[in-house]
Every structure is written in C-alpha cells, then in structure tokens.
Design an enzyme around this catalytic site. Structure first.
Site, PDB file in Angstrom:
ATOM      1  N   TYR A 161       5.967   6.168   2.693  1.00 20.77           N
ATOM      2  CA  TYR A 161       5.277   7.216   1.924  1.00 20.77           C
ATOM      3  C   TYR A 161       5.619   8.585   2.520  1.00 20.77           C
ATOM      4  CZ  TYR A 161       1.438   9.459  -0.643  1.00 20.77           C
ATOM      5  OH  TYR A 161       0.688  10.269  -1.492  1.00 20.77           O
ATOM      6  N   LYS A 165       7.641  11.532   0.547  1.00 21.72           N
ATOM      7  CA  LYS A 165       6.997  12.828   0.273  1.00 21.72           C
ATOM      8  C   LYS A 165       7.715  13.962   1.004  1.00 21.72           C
ATOM      9  CE  LYS A 165       3.849  11.303  -2.586  1.00 21.72           C
ATOM     10  NZ  LYS A 165       3.950  11.594  -4.019  1.00 21.72           N
TER      11      LYS A 165
HETATM   12  N1  LIG Z   1      -5.006  10.728  -4.459  1.00 23.29           N
HETATM   13  C1  LIG Z   1      -4.605  11.314  -3.328  1.00 23.29           C
HETATM   14  O1  LIG Z   1      -5.339  11.387  -2.330  1.00 23.29           O
HETATM   15  C2  LIG Z   1      -3.252  11.969  -3.261  1.00 23.29           C
HETATM   16  C3  LIG Z   1      -3.015  12.941  -2.279  1.00 23.29           C
HETATM   17  C4  LIG Z   1      -1.763  13.562  -2.225  1.00 23.29           C
HETATM   18  C5  LIG Z   1      -0.778  13.199  -3.130  1.00 23.29           C
HETATM   19  N2  LIG Z   1      -1.045  12.248  -4.054  1.00 23.29           N
HETATM   20  C6  LIG Z   1       0.035  11.900  -4.989  1.00 23.29           C
HETATM   21  O2  LIG Z   1      -0.418  12.204  -6.292  1.00 23.29           O
HETATM   22  C7  LIG Z   1       0.203  11.328  -7.238  1.00 23.29           C
HETATM   23  C8  LIG Z   1      -0.864  10.669  -8.071  1.00 23.29           C
HETATM   24  O3  LIG Z   1      -1.722   9.964  -7.201  1.00 23.29           O
HETATM   25  P1  LIG Z   1      -3.144   9.420  -7.663  1.00 23.29           P
HETATM   26  O4  LIG Z   1      -3.989   9.353  -6.460  1.00 23.29           O
HETATM   27  O5  LIG Z   1      -3.599  10.164  -8.868  1.00 23.29           O
HETATM   28  O6  LIG Z   1      -2.731   7.925  -8.046  1.00 23.29           O
HETATM   29  P2  LIG Z   1      -3.338   6.921  -9.149  1.00 23.29           P
HETATM   30  O7  LIG Z   1      -2.954   5.570  -8.681  1.00 23.29           O
HETATM   31  O8  LIG Z   1      -4.759   7.213  -9.413  1.00 23.29           O
HETATM   32  O9  LIG Z   1      -2.482   7.298 -10.440  1.00 23.29           O
HETATM   33  C9  LIG Z   1      -1.091   7.126 -10.428  1.00 23.29           C
HETATM   34  C10 LIG Z   1      -0.615   6.783 -11.817  1.00 23.29           C
HETATM   35  O10 LIG Z   1       0.814   6.561 -11.719  1.00 23.29           O
HETATM   36  C11 LIG Z   1       1.110   5.407 -12.484  1.00 23.29           C
HETATM   37  N3  LIG Z   1       2.344   4.789 -11.979  1.00 23.29           N
HETATM   38  C12 LIG Z   1       2.488   4.066 -10.841  1.00 23.29           C
HETATM   39  N4  LIG Z   1       3.739   3.609 -10.760  1.00 23.29           N
HETATM   40  C13 LIG Z   1       4.403   4.053 -11.853  1.00 23.29           C
HETATM   41  C14 LIG Z   1       5.728   3.907 -12.327  1.00 23.29           C
HETATM   42  N5  LIG Z   1       6.627   3.152 -11.661  1.00 23.29           N
HETATM   43  N6  LIG Z   1       6.077   4.524 -13.483  1.00 23.29           N
HETATM   44  C15 LIG Z   1       5.164   5.239 -14.185  1.00 23.29           C
HETATM   45  N7  LIG Z   1       3.884   5.395 -13.795  1.00 23.29           N
HETATM   46  C16 LIG Z   1       3.513   4.815 -12.640  1.00 23.29           C
HETATM   47  C17 LIG Z   1      -0.096   4.495 -12.325  1.00 23.29           C
HETATM   48  O11 LIG Z   1      -0.159   3.528 -13.360  1.00 23.29           O
HETATM   49  C18 LIG Z   1      -1.235   5.492 -12.375  1.00 23.29           C
HETATM   50  O12 LIG Z   1      -1.693   5.699 -13.694  1.00 23.29           O
HETATM   51  C19 LIG Z   1       1.032  10.350  -6.393  1.00 23.29           C
HETATM   52  O13 LIG Z   1       2.369  10.787  -6.351  1.00 23.29           O
HETATM   53  C20 LIG Z   1       0.405  10.444  -5.031  1.00 23.29           C
HETATM   54  O14 LIG Z   1       1.309  10.098  -3.994  1.00 23.29           O
HETATM   55  C21 LIG Z   1      -2.248  11.622  -4.148  1.00 23.29           C
END
Ligand SMILES: NC(=O)c1ccc[n+]([C@@H]2O[C@H](COP(=O)([O-])OP(=O)(O)OC[C@H]3O[C@@H](n4cnc5c(N)ncnc54)[C@H](O)[C@@H]3O)[C@@H](O)[C@H]2O)c1
Length: 244
Positions: A161, A165
């Site tokens: 990860y 990132k």
């Molecule tokens: N939630 C956090 O704390 C956080 C913090 C920093 C960064 N992020 C980043 O933000 C982004 C969203 O995270 P989140 O927490 O909302 O996640 P989440 O799991 O709630 O939502 C992610 C979405 O991406 C979809 N997805 C997963 N694999 C996929 C693929 N191969 N093709 C198309 N869609 C796909 C999932 O079905 C889901 O709807 C990610 O890139 C994550 O790394 C999240």
C-alpha cells in the site's frame, strides 16, 4: 451537442470517499459517472442520479468503455477522480520456509497503482478529445489522483500500500506540468490520513486522527474550482491541510 452541465467520472465511486465526492458533485448539478467493480453497491449510484458502470480498473477495456460511453452521452468530460483502491489484509512478511513460496498477490499494486495510471491515461485522451471537439467556455479539465498519507510517510506493516501510494504521488508530480502545458489539464493528488467510511469499525469514529469525510470532499471541491491550481500534493489530516 455538449451537455451544459459539467461531467465527472469517478473510479471506486460506489462507496466510501468516491461515493461521498460523487454525491457532493451531484448535489451541485454535475452529471456524475461512477465506475466500480461492485455491482451491488452500484445501485446507490441511481439514488444520486449518477450513471453506474461496472468495471474493474485492472480491465483496460471495461474502463475505456466507461470513459467512451460517458463522452458519447455528454460530449464532454470535466473531472476525473482516480480514486479506486483497496487495502490488502495479507501479510507480506509471512513467507513460510517449509514450502516453496507461492506467487504473491500483487492485486493491490494492480488496482491502486496501475489502475490509477490507466485511468490517467484514458483521462488524458478523453480530455484532449473534448478540448478538440467542443468550444466550451467553462472547460477546465481536472484530474485528481487519490494517494494517502501512506504516499508521504512509510508504513512498514503495509508495504505494498505504501509503495503504491508513494508511486501515485511521484506519478502525479511527474505528469502535472506536461499535462498542463499540452492540454491545460490540471493534475493534483491528495494524501488523506484515515477517513471514516462505512468499512471502518464504529469505534474508529471516536479517534481524534480521523479525517472527516466533509474535509476530503472540500479538498476535492477546491481542486476542481477554477483557482484550484495544478501539480499540488495535499496532505489532508485531522489537524489541517497543507501543500507538500
Ligand atoms: N478511507 C481511508 O481512510 C483512506 C485514507 C487515505 C486514502 N484512501 C484511499 O481512498 C480511496 C478510496 O478509499 P475508501 O476508504 O473510500 O474505500 P472503500 O472500500 O470504501 O471504497 C472503494 C471503492 O473502490 C471500489 N473498487 C475496489 N477495487 C476496484 C477495482 N478493481 N475496480 C473498480 N473499483 C474498485 C470498491 O468496490 C469500492 O466501492 C482508496 O484509493 C484508498 O486507498 C482511503
């Protein structure tokens, strides 16, 4: 004839941060297109008036089809959010010496890093197509790449990860000037700390370091506004937001 409303395409938009940004834009009158692997969650797209495309960001053709259909329907594309990403519960450090090592799963790199790169490649093409084919006075193509605080700091328990990132931060910085100079495309990336989504444990809600979803939405909103700039890398923490 190009749509008069602005058009967004969001990967991973059926849940979490992607969905929150999709809902915010829909409220502001944008035509929102959600690309997600999860068909079931995709039905929520209808509830905010968005169009849902079932696509895996690892599958070039299904992703390209989502971009292509969006352009065919609206004749414009203003904002792409390369957001889809996963966390991988597998332990990279657990190789056993009793057997030959099985092939490691690198799905996280394929989705989080390669998927966002592919999305960027398609965004460039369709933004360029849009610029050439229409005379939109308010055309200001913007791409936001979702990194993480793990793109700026090292998290040893989650090395894949962290690698993905970090790669996205470097990638966004590398393309920002060429994209701006060649086609006026503004590229930035965001690096949030932990954000409270439906996947989090309810107890996380009390953690002081959790970034409110509203903060992330406001950052995206700022980046797509005319003064949002380009080549920016934003650290988004509960304690504040800063350009890195
Ligand atoms: N939630 C956090 O704390 C956080 C913090 C920093 C960064 N992020 C980043 O933000 C982004 C969203 O995270 P989140 O927490 O909302 O996640 P989440 O799991 O709630 O939502 C992610 C979405 O991406 C979809 N997805 C997963 N694999 C996929 C693929 N191969 N093709 C198309 N869609 C796909 C999932 O079905 C889901 O709807 C990610 O890139 C994550 O790394 C999240």
């Amino acid at each position: 004839m190009a749509s008069t409303s602005k058009v967004a395409l969001i990967t991973g938009g059926a849940a979490g941060i992607g969905y929150a940004v999709a809902a915010m834009l829909a409220t502001k009158g944008w035509l929102v297109n959600i690309v997600d692997i999860d068909q079931e969650k995709g039905v929520v797209a209808a509830s905010i008036g968005a169009t849902f495309y079932k696509a895996d960001v690892r599958d070039y053709h299904s992703l390209r089809n989502a971009f292509d259909d969006t352009m065919k329907r609206h004749s414009r594309l203003d904002f792409v959010f390369a957001n889809a990403g996963i966390t991988d519960p597998r332990n990279f450090y657990e190789a056993q010496t009793s057997t030959l090592p099985p092939e490691p799963s690198l799905a996280l790199l394929d989705i989080n890093l390669k998927g966002a790169v592919t999305c960027t490649y398609l965004a460039q093409y369709y933004f360029r197509l849009c610029k050439q084919g229409s005379q939109l006075a308010d055309f200001d193509p913007t791409l936001v790449i979702m990194s993480s605080i793990a793109g700026l700091e090292v998290y040893s328990p989650i090395p894949l990860y962290t690698a993905a990132k970090h790669g996205l931060v470097a990638f966004a910085r590398a393309i920002a000037t060429p994209f701006k100079e060649s086609d006026g495309i503004r590229v930035s990336c965001i690096c949030p700390g932990p954000v409270f989504t439906e996947k989090r444990k309810p107890s996380d809600a009390d953690r002081l370091d959790m970034v409110p979803m509203e903060t992330v939405c406001n950052v995206v909103s700022e980046l797509i506004s005319p003064g949002g700039g380009f080549g920016r890398c934003l650290r988004v923490l509960s304690t504040g937001i800063s350009d890195v």
